[in-house]
Scaffold this motif. Structure first.
Motif, PDB file in Angstrom:
ATOM      1  N   ALA A 116      35.542  89.799 137.159  1.00  0.00           N
ATOM      2  CA  ALA A 116      34.835  88.970 138.141  1.00  0.00           C
ATOM      3  C   ALA A 116      34.073  87.841 137.449  1.00  0.00           C
ATOM      4  CB  ALA A 116      33.873  89.829 138.959  1.00  0.00           C
ATOM      5  N   LEU A 117      33.508  88.131 136.274  1.00  0.00           N
ATOM      6  CA  LEU A 117      32.795  87.093 135.518  1.00  0.00           C
ATOM      7  C   LEU A 117      33.747  85.995 135.049  1.00  0.00           C
ATOM      8  CD1 LEU A 117      30.420  89.372 133.417  1.00  0.00           C
ATOM      9  CD2 LEU A 117      29.685  87.641 135.059  1.00  0.00           C
ATOM     10  N   GLN A 118      35.021  86.350 134.849  1.00  0.00           N
ATOM     11  CA  GLN A 118      36.005  85.330 134.497  1.00  0.00           C
ATOM     12  C   GLN A 118      36.459  84.559 135.735  1.00  0.00           C
ATOM     13  OE1 GLN A 118      39.795  86.730 132.941  1.00  0.00           O
ATOM     14  NE2 GLN A 118      40.275  84.740 132.068  1.00  0.00           N
ATOM     15  N   ARG A 119      36.657  85.261 136.837  1.00  0.00           N
ATOM     16  CA  ARG A 119      37.220  84.639 138.039  1.00  0.00           C
ATOM     17  C   ARG A 119      36.204  83.766 138.779  1.00  0.00           C
ATOM     18  NH1 ARG A 119      38.625  82.102 141.453  1.00  0.00           N
ATOM     19  NH2 ARG A 119      40.134  82.442 143.146  1.00  0.00           N
ATOM     20  N   PHE A 120      34.947  84.220 138.862  1.00  0.00           N
ATOM     21  CA  PHE A 120      33.934  83.518 139.643  1.00  0.00           C
ATOM     22  C   PHE A 120      32.917  82.835 138.729  1.00  0.00           C
ATOM     23  CE2 PHE A 120      35.191  87.317 142.177  1.00  0.00           C
ATOM     24  CZ  PHE A 120      35.875  86.641 143.187  1.00  0.00           C
ATOM     25  N   PRO A 121      32.128  81.895 139.272  1.00  0.00           N
ATOM     26  CA  PRO A 121      31.066  81.273 138.467  1.00  0.00           C
ATOM     27  C   PRO A 121      30.111  82.340 137.929  1.00  0.00           C
ATOM     28  CG  PRO A 121      31.409  80.034 140.493  1.00  0.00           C
ATOM     29  CD  PRO A 121      32.228  81.289 140.617  1.00  0.00           C
ATOM     30  N   VAL A 122      29.887  82.314 136.637  1.00  0.00           N
ATOM     31  CA  VAL A 122      29.114  83.372 135.976  1.00  0.00           C
ATOM     32  C   VAL A 122      27.713  83.520 136.574  1.00  0.00           C
ATOM     33  CG1 VAL A 122      28.110  84.123 133.783  1.00  0.00           C
ATOM     34  CG2 VAL A 122      30.401  83.124 133.820  1.00  0.00           C
ATOM     35  N   GLY A 123      26.993  82.403 136.710  1.00  0.00           N
ATOM     36  CA  GLY A 123      25.624  82.462 137.210  1.00  0.00           C
ATOM     37  C   GLY A 123      25.531  83.021 138.609  1.00  0.00           C
ATOM     38  N   LYS A 124      26.470  82.622 139.479  1.00  0.00           N
ATOM     39  CA  LYS A 124      26.434  83.068 140.881  1.00  0.00           C
ATOM     40  C   LYS A 124      26.786  84.538 140.997  1.00  0.00           C
ATOM     41  CE  LYS A 124      25.456  78.882 142.165  1.00  0.00           C
ATOM     42  NZ  LYS A 124      25.358  78.307 140.793  1.00  0.00           N
ATOM     43  N   TRP A 125      27.785  84.983 140.232  1.00  0.00           N
ATOM     44  CA  TRP A 125      28.168  86.395 140.285  1.00  0.00           C
ATOM     45  C   TRP A 125      27.034  87.285 139.781  1.00  0.00           C
ATOM     46  CZ3 TRP A 125      31.357  89.277 142.815  1.00  0.00           C
ATOM     47  CH2 TRP A 125      31.582  90.597 142.401  1.00  0.00           C
ATOM     48  N   ALA A 165      27.317  91.779 129.741  1.00  0.00           N
ATOM     49  CA  ALA A 165      28.613  91.104 129.600  1.00  0.00           C
ATOM     50  C   ALA A 165      28.483  89.622 129.931  1.00  0.00           C
ATOM     51  CB  ALA A 165      29.642  91.758 130.518  1.00  0.00           C
ATOM     52  N   GLY A 166      27.760  89.310 131.009  1.00  0.00           N
ATOM     53  CA  GLY A 166      27.559  87.913 131.393  1.00  0.00           C
ATOM     54  C   GLY A 166      26.797  87.137 130.346  1.00  0.00           C
ATOM     55  N   PHE A 167      25.779  87.764 129.784  1.00  0.00           N
ATOM     56  CA  PHE A 167      24.979  87.095 128.745  1.00  0.00           C
ATOM     57  C   PHE A 167      25.792  86.859 127.479  1.00  0.00           C
ATOM     58  CE2 PHE A 167      20.331  88.144 130.089  1.00  0.00           C
ATOM     59  CZ  PHE A 167      20.545  87.435 131.262  1.00  0.00           C
ATOM     60  N   MET A 168      26.684  87.798 127.137  1.00  0.00           N
ATOM     61  CA  MET A 168      27.535  87.610 125.968  1.00  0.00           C
ATOM     62  C   MET A 168      28.461  86.410 126.168  1.00  0.00           C
ATOM     63  SD  MET A 168      28.449  91.606 125.150  1.00  0.00           S
ATOM     64  CE  MET A 168      29.586  91.293 123.789  1.00  0.00           C
ATOM     65  N   ILE A 169      29.013  86.278 127.386  1.00  0.00           N
ATOM     66  CA  ILE A 169      29.891  85.144 127.687  1.00  0.00           C
ATOM     67  C   ILE A 169      29.115  83.842 127.633  1.00  0.00           C
ATOM     68  CG2 ILE A 169      31.240  84.043 129.523  1.00  0.00           C
ATOM     69  CD1 ILE A 169      32.060  86.881 130.403  1.00  0.00           C
ATOM     70  N   VAL A 170      27.938  83.808 128.264  1.00  0.00           N
ATOM     71  CA  VAL A 170      27.138  82.585 128.295  1.00  0.00           C
ATOM     72  C   VAL A 170      26.701  82.189 126.886  1.00  0.00           C
ATOM     73  CG1 VAL A 170      24.923  81.611 129.060  1.00  0.00           C
ATOM     74  CG2 VAL A 170      26.350  82.885 130.661  1.00  0.00           C
ATOM     75  N   PHE A 213      17.965  82.697 139.293  1.00  0.00           N
ATOM     76  CA  PHE A 213      19.325  82.725 138.746  1.00  0.00           C
ATOM     77  C   PHE A 213      20.295  81.988 139.659  1.00  0.00           C
ATOM     78  CE2 PHE A 213      20.912  85.027 135.038  1.00  0.00           C
ATOM     79  CZ  PHE A 213      19.719  85.256 134.405  1.00  0.00           C
ATOM     80  N   TRP A 214      20.187  82.213 140.955  1.00  0.00           N
ATOM     81  CA  TRP A 214      21.116  81.566 141.886  1.00  0.00           C
ATOM     82  C   TRP A 214      20.968  80.045 141.850  1.00  0.00           C
ATOM     83  CZ3 TRP A 214      25.190  83.255 144.706  1.00  0.00           C
ATOM     84  CH2 TRP A 214      25.717  82.366 145.652  1.00  0.00           C
ATOM     85  N   LEU A 215      19.732  79.580 141.772  1.00  0.00           N
ATOM     86  CA  LEU A 215      19.473  78.150 141.855  1.00  0.00           C
ATOM     87  C   LEU A 215      19.605  77.423 140.517  1.00  0.00           C
ATOM     88  CD1 LEU A 215      16.384  78.099 144.262  1.00  0.00           C
ATOM     89  CD2 LEU A 215      18.772  77.620 144.823  1.00  0.00           C
ATOM     90  N   PHE A 216      19.210  78.079 139.427  1.00  0.00           N
ATOM     91  CA  PHE A 216      19.044  77.336 138.178  1.00  0.00           C
ATOM     92  C   PHE A 216      19.918  77.785 137.010  1.00  0.00           C
ATOM     93  CE2 PHE A 216      14.796  77.131 140.297  1.00  0.00           C
ATOM     94  CZ  PHE A 216      14.861  75.782 140.647  1.00  0.00           C
ATOM     95  N   PHE A 217      20.502  78.994 137.068  1.00  0.00           N
ATOM     96  CA  PHE A 217      21.259  79.454 135.901  1.00  0.00           C
ATOM     97  C   PHE A 217      22.643  78.820 135.909  1.00  0.00           C
ATOM     98  CE2 PHE A 217      23.443  82.394 133.022  1.00  0.00           C
ATOM     99  CZ  PHE A 217      22.468  82.511 132.029  1.00  0.00           C
ATOM    100  N   GLY A 245      36.462  77.974 122.346  1.00  0.00           N
ATOM    101  CA  GLY A 245      36.425  77.250 123.603  1.00  0.00           C
ATOM    102  C   GLY A 245      35.221  77.604 124.454  1.00  0.00           C
ATOM    103  N   VAL A 246      35.300  77.246 125.737  1.00  0.00           N
ATOM    104  CA  VAL A 246      34.217  77.524 126.688  1.00  0.00           C
ATOM    105  C   VAL A 246      34.640  78.661 127.605  1.00  0.00           C
ATOM    106  CG1 VAL A 246      32.766  76.566 128.520  1.00  0.00           C
ATOM    107  CG2 VAL A 246      33.410  75.141 126.569  1.00  0.00           C
ATOM    108  N   GLU A 247      35.623  78.411 128.494  1.00  0.00           N
ATOM    109  CA  GLU A 247      36.137  79.469 129.351  1.00  0.00           C
ATOM    110  C   GLU A 247      37.453  79.019 129.967  1.00  0.00           C
ATOM    111  OE1 GLU A 247      33.933  80.375 132.883  1.00  0.00           O
ATOM    112  OE2 GLU A 247      33.521  78.278 133.337  1.00  0.00           O
TER     113      GLU A 247
END
Length: 497
Positions: A116-125, A165-170, A213-217, A245-247
């Protein structure tokens, strides 16, 4: 790279080499759009300015969230000595299950969370998970039985699978490989901060964190709201040397398969399991300290010292490893030594030596530094976005297994000295040291093997169609660093040690 996503072409009427590879835009890294046409070198002072701007805008939120999320782990231990076991009529086994079910649900949902972190925007998920998690955490106050607490802990585990997991990706998106070790250390040391201020922070801050997180991350440097278009290009090119790379939002099955065929995957996985079995001290620590003869109030206050120790050890460990090149395994191994000493002392000191036993328990927790560095190490040695999220999931599944198994060492029959659990912890520390050395040796050998290989030019002339600044689609060359290649496909990739 998936062979179905590219084809070899001849182009006689342009500046593009007559023999080149064309690939679909969906197959390349999202950073390719920003890297195309950018300057090869970035002014060092400008790179530092961009890094500081990134730090100001994402590190505070990462640190705040990690601080709060660690509280739901430590509150279980504090609640135990403040009457939860009595009021909820919990047996020792049921209390252990409350610690285990959190990590079992974390384990089961870890790979779906990474996908899901790959498919959707990381911050929003992550924001959605934070909201559900905050509701589950607050519901603990209404639970009066094992069943209610079990359900709440199960939901917490599901949601928390997205955070680390999200923090590792970011961290891998925004920072160079050298910077990643420090930044992972900075947000991870919030675990220690949480232990210090736990008694003084209200859980209402969870709702503030969700909204922030929703507004600013940001989801990635390619759309970070606090960066100008020019700064986004600089941010992307700043991490070009990572060769990761980035993603890429396109799931690549061949990258997932590659993860499971690599020895380093299983070495990191086993290390993650073994190193986290002793992490059961998170929930057992307050009970152990109380058994030494300290009052409930004294035990609660002594928790602050545990937090200070964790902050000091993590901070010093990541600082040392970032200053000494290729020292991750060695630094991690050194930080296990005080913990081994603590294991010996807690088993050998007389039960009447209250202070000595207390310091032994504190020494036993210093090894946390090695796991923090291993998280950054995994990110820095894995390329290809699907491979990266899969590898993160494998690493965190090991983390879950170790934490799920650990609580069951602490049986009623072993009290009060708990010799068996402490011996198991000591063995885990020794095995962890050995695994760190094996991982380092394996990666170093792979680097030497690549050093003597002929230069690989397979991906030197790869083109795709991207939209230019004028809104017109144009054929552009994609640098190797932004082809979403794995560390195995890119033979110029070298592993940090």
């Amino acid at each position: 790279m998936d062979s179905s996503s590219y084809s070899e072409k001849r182009d006689e009427d342009s500046d593009i080499p007559s023999r080149h590879v064309e690939i679909a835009a969906s197959a390349v890294d999202t950073g390719a759009q920003f890297a195309t046409g950018a300057e090869e070198t970035i002014d060092p002072s400008e790179a530092i300015r961009i890094r500081r701007k990134i730090d100001r805008n994402i590190l505070p939120m990462m640190c705040l969230l990690y601080l709060v999320q660690f509280m739901d782990k430590t509150t279980l231990g504090y609640a135990a000595i403040l009457g939860m076991k009595y009021e909820a009529h919990l047996t020792t086994d049921q209390y252990n299950w409350l610690g285990t079910i959190f990590y079992l649900s974390y384990l089961v949902f870890e790979y779906p969370q990474n996908l899901a972190l790959q498919r959707f925007p990381v911050g929003k998920w992550m924001s959605i998970n934070i909201f559900v998690w905050s509701v589950a955490l607050c519901s603990h106050a209404a639970c009066k039985s094992f069943g209610g607490l079990f359900a709440a802990r199960f939901i917490l585990g599901i949601c928390e699978g997205s955070i680390t997991a999200g923090f590792m990706i970011v961290s891998s998106m925004f920072y160079t490989r050298k910077e990643q070790t420090l930044r992972v250390g900075y947000w991870f040391l919030m675990n220690g901060t949480a232990q210090i201020i736990l008694a003084f922070v209200a859980y209402g801050s969870l709702n503030i964190t969700k909204v922030c997180f929703w507004l600013f991350f940001p989801d990635s440097p390619t759309n970070a709201w606090f960066l100008t278009p020019k700064e986004r290009a600089l941010a992307v090119n700043r991490i070009k040397s990572n060769q990761t790379g980035v993603e890429n939002k396109h799931f690549k099955k061949e990258q997932m398969i590659e993860v499971f065929l690599e020895p380093k995957t299983w070495l990191f996985f086993i290390f993650s399991i073994v190193d986290n079995i002793p992490n059961s001290l998170t929930n057992q620590g307050t009970i152990i300290i109380t058994s030494f003869g300290f009052t409930t109030l004294q035990t609660t206050l002594l928790g602050c010292v545990s937090g200070v120790i964790e902050i000091a050890t993590i901070w010093s460990g990541v600082e040392i490893s970032s200053r000494i090149p290729n020292s991750r395994a060695y630094v991690g191994a050194v930080y296990f030594l005080p913990s081994l000493l603590g294991v010996f002392l807690v088993n050998l000191l007389p039960w009447s030596d209250q202070v000595g036993l207390l310091f032994s328990v504190w020494l036993g927790t210093i090894q946390i530094t090695a796991f923090v560095m291993s998280l950054a190490w995994v990110s820095a040695t894995t390329a290809g976005h699907t491979k990266k999220v899969t590898m993160n999931a494998v690493m965190l599944c090991g983390y879950c297994i170790g934490n799920a198994v650990g609580p069951f060492m602490w049986q009623e029959k072993y009290k009060p000295r708990n010799h068996v659990p402490w011996i198991v912890i000591g063995v885990c520390y020794v095995v962890s040291i050995i695994l760190l050395m094996i991982i380092r040796a394996y990666l170093a050998n792979e680097n030497r093997r690549r050093d003597v290989e002929p230069l690989d030019t397979t991906y030197d002339d790869v083109y795709t169609e991207l939209m230019g600044s004028d809104g017109v689609m144009e054929k552009v060359k994609v640098e190797k660093e932004f082809l979403d290649l794995t560390d195995v496909q890119n033979r110029q990739f070298r592993y940090v040690l």
